[in-house]
Design a protein around this motif. Structure first.
Motif, short mmCIF file in Angstrom:
data_model
loop_
_atom_site.label_atom_id
_atom_site.label_comp_id
_atom_site.label_asym_id
_atom_site.label_seq_id
_atom_site.Cartn_x
_atom_site.Cartn_y
_atom_site.Cartn_z
N THR A 229 1.79 5.63 0.00
CA THR A 229 0.47 6.62 0.52
C THR A 229 1.50 7.46 0.19
OG1 THR A 229 -0.39 5.43 2.12
CG2 THR A 229 -0.41 8.04 1.82
N GLU B 147 0.93 -1.60 -0.44
CA GLU B 147 0.21 -0.10 0.01
C GLU B 147 0.84 1.18 -0.39
OE1 GLU B 147 -2.68 1.61 3.32
OE2 GLU B 147 -3.58 0.19 2.43
N VAL C 36 0.32 4.69 -6.97
CA VAL C 36 -0.24 5.86 -5.73
C VAL C 36 -0.78 7.75 -6.77
CG1 VAL C 36 1.67 6.47 -4.40
CG2 VAL C 36 -1.40 7.01 -4.14
N SER D 101 -5.07 5.08 -4.93
CA SER D 101 -4.21 4.52 -5.01
C SER D 101 -4.91 3.92 -6.56
CB SER D 101 -4.34 3.55 -3.82
OG SER D 101 -4.11 3.91 -2.93
#
Length: 223
Positions: free
Chosen positions: A80, A78, A202, A222
């Motif tokens: 960010t 993930e 992202v 994302s």
């Protein structure tokens, strides 16, 4: 010898023979009251018969394997953007050029129970769908269920946008230029010499105020 009188001789006598119940004789056995037959039924042995405990054990095994596969199967990390700072921005209408300098801090979250090894983190700057340039940060390793931070600085001076010159002039007239930053990471996770490639991306849409050269709005999502 006296002649034989054919007219007075008796006609031959024929008698019908009883039907023989033979397998090759097409007899309707169902409608024949004089026929007796026996139906033989064969019982097929069942080698194994599940009881309630066996069914519960099978269901529990399937549930356990499904749950284990769900948690153990590798997933993409993930990404960010935790910091996006505009250090420099200039837009020129004639000729159509952009000067951009951005500082980004990318957070990489490894959600798996395996270590994540990534080769690099790539950050691109895009204007109106055209890529202006990119920068590549060195790779690294993120432990299982761990987090890593990557810093990247994008510096582009005099990037020509001739194909989008009309749009740049319009953006300068309204006082806002929108650029996109695309951050991507590629790597692999796995164990026991079995590795699975993974990737994540992202994107951030950034509105820059052309009068004071500050970020008016940013929207990251994302992909």
């Amino acid at each position: 010898m006296s002649p034989v009188n054919l007219a007075t001789s008796s006609s031959p006598h024929y008698e019908s023979l009883p039907l023989t119940k033979h397998p090759n004789n097409p007899i309707d056995y169902d409608n024949d009251p004089n026929h007796d037959y026996t139906v033989l039924a064969y019982a097929i042995p069942i080698p194994y018969r599940l009881n309630s405990n066996g069914i519960l054990f099978s269901l529990f095994t399937i549930l356990f394997l499904t749950t284990s596969l769900y948690y153990l199967w590798p997933s993409n990390p993930e990404l960010t953007i935790v910091r996006l700072k505009l250090n420099k921005f200039n837009a020129h209408a004639f000729p159509a050029k952009l000067d951009v300098e951005l500082d980004l801090k990318v957070r990489v979250l490894n959600k798996d129970v395996y270590d994540l090894v990534y080769r690099s983190v790539t950050v691109e700057v895009v204007y109106r769908g055209s890529k202006l340039g990119f920068v590549e940060a060195k790779g690294g390793k993120v432990k299982a269920k761990g987090v890593s931070y990557v810093n990247a600085t994008l510096r582009f001076d005099g990037i020509e946008v001739l194909e989008d010159a009309v749009f740049l002039i319009e953006d300068l007239a309204r006082g806002v230029v929108t650029i996109d930053t695309v951050s991507a990471v590629e790597g692999k996770v796995g164990f026991v010499y079995v590795y699975i490639p993974i990737k994540a991306k992202v994107s951030c849409e950034v509105d820059i105020n052309t009068s004071d050269h500050t970020i008016r709005r940013e929207n990251c999502f994302s992909e």
